[in-house]
Design an enzyme around this catalytic site. Structure first.
Site, PDB file in Angstrom:
ATOM      1  N   ASP A  35       0.831  -1.179   0.054  1.00 26.94           N
ATOM      2  CA  ASP A  35       0.113  -0.124  -0.145  1.00 26.94           C
ATOM      3  C   ASP A  35       0.935   1.421   0.022  1.00 26.94           C
ATOM      4  O   ASP A  35       1.687   1.511   0.741  1.00 26.94           O
ATOM      5  CB  ASP A  35      -0.808   0.058   1.238  1.00 26.94           C
ATOM      6  CG  ASP A  35      -2.083   0.455   1.106  1.00 26.94           C
ATOM      7  OD1 ASP A  35      -2.583   0.890   0.239  1.00 26.94           O
ATOM      8  OD2 ASP A  35      -2.795   0.324   2.192  1.00 26.94           O
ATOM      9  N   GLU A  47     -14.105  -0.017  -0.476  1.00 20.44           N
ATOM     10  CA  GLU A  47     -14.112  -0.159   0.710  1.00 20.44           C
ATOM     11  C   GLU A  47     -15.390   0.770   1.274  1.00 20.44           C
ATOM     12  O   GLU A  47     -15.678   1.894   0.787  1.00 20.44           O
ATOM     13  CB  GLU A  47     -13.110   0.775   1.233  1.00 20.44           C
ATOM     14  CG  GLU A  47     -12.888   0.645   2.944  1.00 20.44           C
ATOM     15  CD  GLU A  47     -11.438   0.835   3.466  1.00 20.44           C
ATOM     16  OE1 GLU A  47     -10.460   0.971   2.769  1.00 20.44           O
ATOM     17  OE2 GLU A  47     -11.662   1.059   4.474  1.00 20.44           O
ATOM     18  N   LYS A  61      -0.502  -0.702  -4.013  1.00 18.49           N
ATOM     19  CA  LYS A  61      -1.827  -0.219  -3.990  1.00 18.49           C
ATOM     20  C   LYS A  61      -1.995   1.163  -3.932  1.00 18.49           C
ATOM     21  O   LYS A  61      -1.332   1.845  -3.104  1.00 18.49           O
ATOM     22  CB  LYS A  61      -2.954  -1.187  -3.005  1.00 18.49           C
ATOM     23  CG  LYS A  61      -4.160  -0.511  -3.002  1.00 18.49           C
ATOM     24  CD  LYS A  61      -5.061  -1.208  -1.958  1.00 18.49           C
ATOM     25  CE  LYS A  61      -4.920  -1.164  -0.568  1.00 18.49           C
ATOM     26  NZ  LYS A  61      -5.208   0.166   0.088  1.00 18.49           N
TER      27      LYS A  61
HETATM   28  O1  KIV Z   1      -4.361  -0.541   4.631  1.00 20.26           O
HETATM   29  C1  KIV Z   1      -5.136  -1.791   4.623  1.00 20.26           C
HETATM   30  O2  KIV Z   1      -5.084  -2.582   5.453  1.00 20.26           O
HETATM   31  C2  KIV Z   1      -5.963  -1.619   3.381  1.00 20.26           C
HETATM   32  C3  KIV Z   1      -6.991  -2.757   3.217  1.00 20.26           C
HETATM   33  C4  KIV Z   1      -7.638  -3.388   4.435  1.00 20.26           C
HETATM   34  C5  KIV Z   1      -7.752  -2.612   2.200  1.00 20.26           C
HETATM   35  O3  KIV Z   1      -6.106  -0.670   2.717  1.00 20.26           O
END
Ligand code: KIV
Length: 266
Positions: free
Chosen positions: A85, A184, A114
């Site tokens: 992420d 989400e 992500k």
């Molecule tokens: O930061 C995270 O864990 C997320 C997911 C739960 C989609 O973005």
């Protein structure tokens, strides 16, 4: 020989109507166990800011911190697709910096990144990342990095217009190469409509039963994180209780002289 999950595996699963699983991991051994368990995608979520580092929101985590956790998780994984992420402000300022930061995550062992949100800039970035060999998982609906502009933790896409808008954004992200999309906190009917109209797989994070996949924060699943648990997070264990129980036993054994025993010394 283990067959590594890649972005085409996920695409094929959607085409054949099979679901896949996504869990977060932040450290080497958890990642290893999730991989052993058959979890298909392991996400180093920026949720680690709150869950592993005790920050109040995801805004506080830096690229440097995400790099450490990415490296640890990637080392534990053989089969699952590893996705990092990208943290707040690591890809928003300019395209070159965004590509460089995302590239660093792949250099450290991630297979994809992500990225939250939608704008013309994000479309351009996703295209450029793809052109650079960096697959992108998009993220729409409630996007925690936009907490302050969204005005709080609110369910998104509650109307037909709002759902159509997300679908339009999702289609554009798909067209510039996003390989999947996290939805989400949106009603499941909205998520179903979006899922049915996309070629790329959708990943539900509190978006109901009809997405192609489900993601949860592993500390919620294990019952380890106890500060706050969202409605959609199912708890499969009570790791908090297990940790406290083990720690109490150790504490008592140390204080009663029962640890270490004869077979535990040199
Ligand atoms: O930061 C995270 O864990 C997320 C997911 C739960 C989609 O973005």
């Amino acid at each position: 020989m283990i067959k590594k999950v890649n972005i085409n595996t996920l695409k094929k699963l959607k085409e054949s109507g099979e679901k896949f699983s996504v869990l977060t991991a932040y450290d080497f051994s958890t990642a290893k166990y999730l991989d052993e368990a058959g979890i298909d995608v392991i996400l180093i979520g920026d949720s680690l800011a709150m869950v592993a580092l005790g920050y109040e929101t995801t805004h506080s985590i830096s690229v440097e911190e995400m790099k450490i956790f990415t490296k640890a998780v990637a080392k534990g994984v053989n089969r699952a697709l590893v996705v990092t992420d990208m943290p707040f402000m690591s890809y928003h300022c300019d395209i070159s910096e965004g590509i460089r930061n995302c590239g660093e995550m792949l250099r450290l062992g991630a297979n994809a990144v992500k990225i939250e949100g939608y704008s013309d800039y994000i479309l351009d970035l996703v295209k450029r990342l793809n052109d650079s060999g960096i697959p992108v998982m998009a993220h729409l609906g409630f996007t925690p990095q936009f907490l302050n502009t969204l005005g709080g933790y609110k369910i998104q896409a509650k109307t037909k217009e709002a759902t159509d808008k997300i679908l339009e954004q999702a289609e554009k992200l798909q067209n510039v190469g996003a390989f999947s999309l996290v939805l989400e906190m949106i009603p499941e009917e909205s998520a179903k409509y979006i899922t049915e109209n996309l070629k790329i797989p959708t990943v539900s994070c509190g978006a109901g039963r009809y997405c192609d996949s489900q993601v949860l924060v592993s500390d919620d699943v294990f019952g380890k994180y106890s500060e706050f648990t969202p409605k959609f997070a199912r708890k499969y264990g009570d790791m908090r209780a297990l940790i406290v129980e083990c720690a109490k036993k150790f504490d008592s054994d140390v204080k009663n002289g029962k640890f270490p025993a004869e077979n535990e010394v040199f």
